[in-house]
Enzyme design. Structure first.
Site, mmCIF file in Angstrom:
data_model
loop_
_atom_site.group_PDB
_atom_site.id
_atom_site.type_symbol
_atom_site.label_atom_id
_atom_site.label_comp_id
_atom_site.label_asym_id
_atom_site.label_seq_id
_atom_site.Cartn_x
_atom_site.Cartn_y
_atom_site.Cartn_z
ATOM 1 N N HIS A 37 -8.745 1.962 -14.079
ATOM 2 C CA HIS A 37 -9.650 2.610 -13.380
ATOM 3 C C HIS A 37 -10.988 3.960 -13.541
ATOM 4 O O HIS A 37 -11.492 4.376 -13.815
ATOM 5 C CB HIS A 37 -8.451 3.478 -12.419
ATOM 6 C CG HIS A 37 -7.460 2.312 -11.586
ATOM 7 N ND1 HIS A 37 -6.283 2.133 -12.039
ATOM 8 C CD2 HIS A 37 -8.121 0.795 -11.146
ATOM 9 C CE1 HIS A 37 -5.850 0.853 -11.475
ATOM 10 N NE2 HIS A 37 -6.711 0.336 -10.908
ATOM 11 N N GLY A 147 -13.965 -3.922 -12.658
ATOM 12 C CA GLY A 147 -13.894 -4.308 -13.757
ATOM 13 C C GLY A 147 -13.951 -6.074 -14.492
ATOM 14 O O GLY A 147 -13.335 -6.162 -13.507
#
Ligand code: AMP
Length: 280
Positions: A37, A147
């Site tokens: 993250h 991601g």
């Protein structure tokens, strides 16, 4: 770092930033943050003037029986990590504002929705696309960062941005892994030490596929090698070699190739993927 829970307050804060001439980079998350993250936050900082992150465990992307109630949470740790990473605004929306009682409008998508993750979690991408669309409408980012760990999610968001004319730039960050190869995931916390060891065979299987392709093997040979490398204790929901744009099964060695896996290690469902053709 400013924390905002109110939807209209968030909309106003982001509008103010845009009015001042700054660009906005947006990182949506479900919290319990790890270095994957934080790599997204770092990328957002490189791509935009001001970084906005959100933490919201979105109920509509969980099916009944999935881990919505037990999804790991660490608000204080998350706050400290985001602050240190240079996030300026943290949005912590409340479900009663996001999903009023008579909520009835969803974003659904054909084709790419139905396969792989979409087949095993039939309502998942409807929930993901809907919450991301809502967050885009509230934040109004110039660039949104996702991601590659969730490869099909990236394909879904890319398609939604194009089809609904969002005009938002999508930045995709490579999968961040622990030193032993395990893709970082908030759900890794569920794994026992033995399960974690078995889970290492997932990235090993993907690497074995990449190795096969690099030595000139056909896709079906590489796929067999991937299956053979996976720990026998893991029954995959799917393991395949696909075209990363369309999520079609890739039978030939030409074009970009993505190895994908999903399955349970014990009770924990993990996903992973890796480019097999040397591309990125
Ligand atoms: P989540 O909190 O699991 O919804 O993930 C929020 C964002 O972080 C998504 O765009 C994920 O793809 C991304 N993400 C999760 N794990 C990783 C990882 N290991 N490396 C890079 N990005 C990740």
């Amino acid at each position: 770092m400013k924390e905002i829970a109110g939807l209209e307050q968030m909309r106003a804060a982001c509008a103010e930033i845009r009015r001042s001439g700054s660009t906005l980079g947006f990182v949506p998350t479900m919290g319990y943050l790890h270095d994957g993250h934080l790599a997204l936050v770092e990328r957002a900082r490189a791509e935009a003037d001001v970084v906005v992150a959100s933490i919201y465990v979105n109920p509509t992307q969980f099916a009944p029986g999935e881990d919505l109630a037990t999804y790991p949470r660490d608000p204080d740790g998350d706050r400290a990590k985001l602050e240190a990473a240079g996030c300026e605004i943290l949005f912590l929306p409340k479900s009663n504002e996001i999903y009023p009682d008579d909520f009835s409008t969803y974003v659904v998508m054909e084709e790419i929705f139905a396969r792989y993750e979409g087949a095993f979690r039939p309502t998942h991408f409807r929930g993901v696309a809907t919450i991301v669309a809502k967050l885009f409408n509230i934040v109004g980012p110039d660039v949104a960062v996702f991601g590659q760990k969730d490869a099909q999610q990236v394909a879904v968001i890319r398609r939604m941005i194009r089809d609904l004319s969002y005009g938002i730039r999508l930045a995709v960050v490579e999968t961040i892994r622990d030193p032993d190869g395990l893709a970082m995931s908030s759900r890794n916390v569920y794994l026992s030490p033995e399960e974690r060891q078995e889970a290492l065979s997932i990235s090993a299987a993907l690497r074995a596929g990449r190795e096969c392709i690099s030595t000139g093997a056909d896709n079906y040979v590489a796929l067999e090698q991937m299956r053979a490398t996976l720990s026998p204790s893991i029954t995959p929901d799917y393991i395949d070699i696909i075209d990363p744009e369309t999520f079609d099964h890739a039978a030939n060695r030409s074009g970009p190739l993505l190895g994908i896996f999903a399955g349970r290690v014990g009770r924990t469902r993990l996903i992973d993927n890796m480019r097999l053709d040397g591309g990125g």
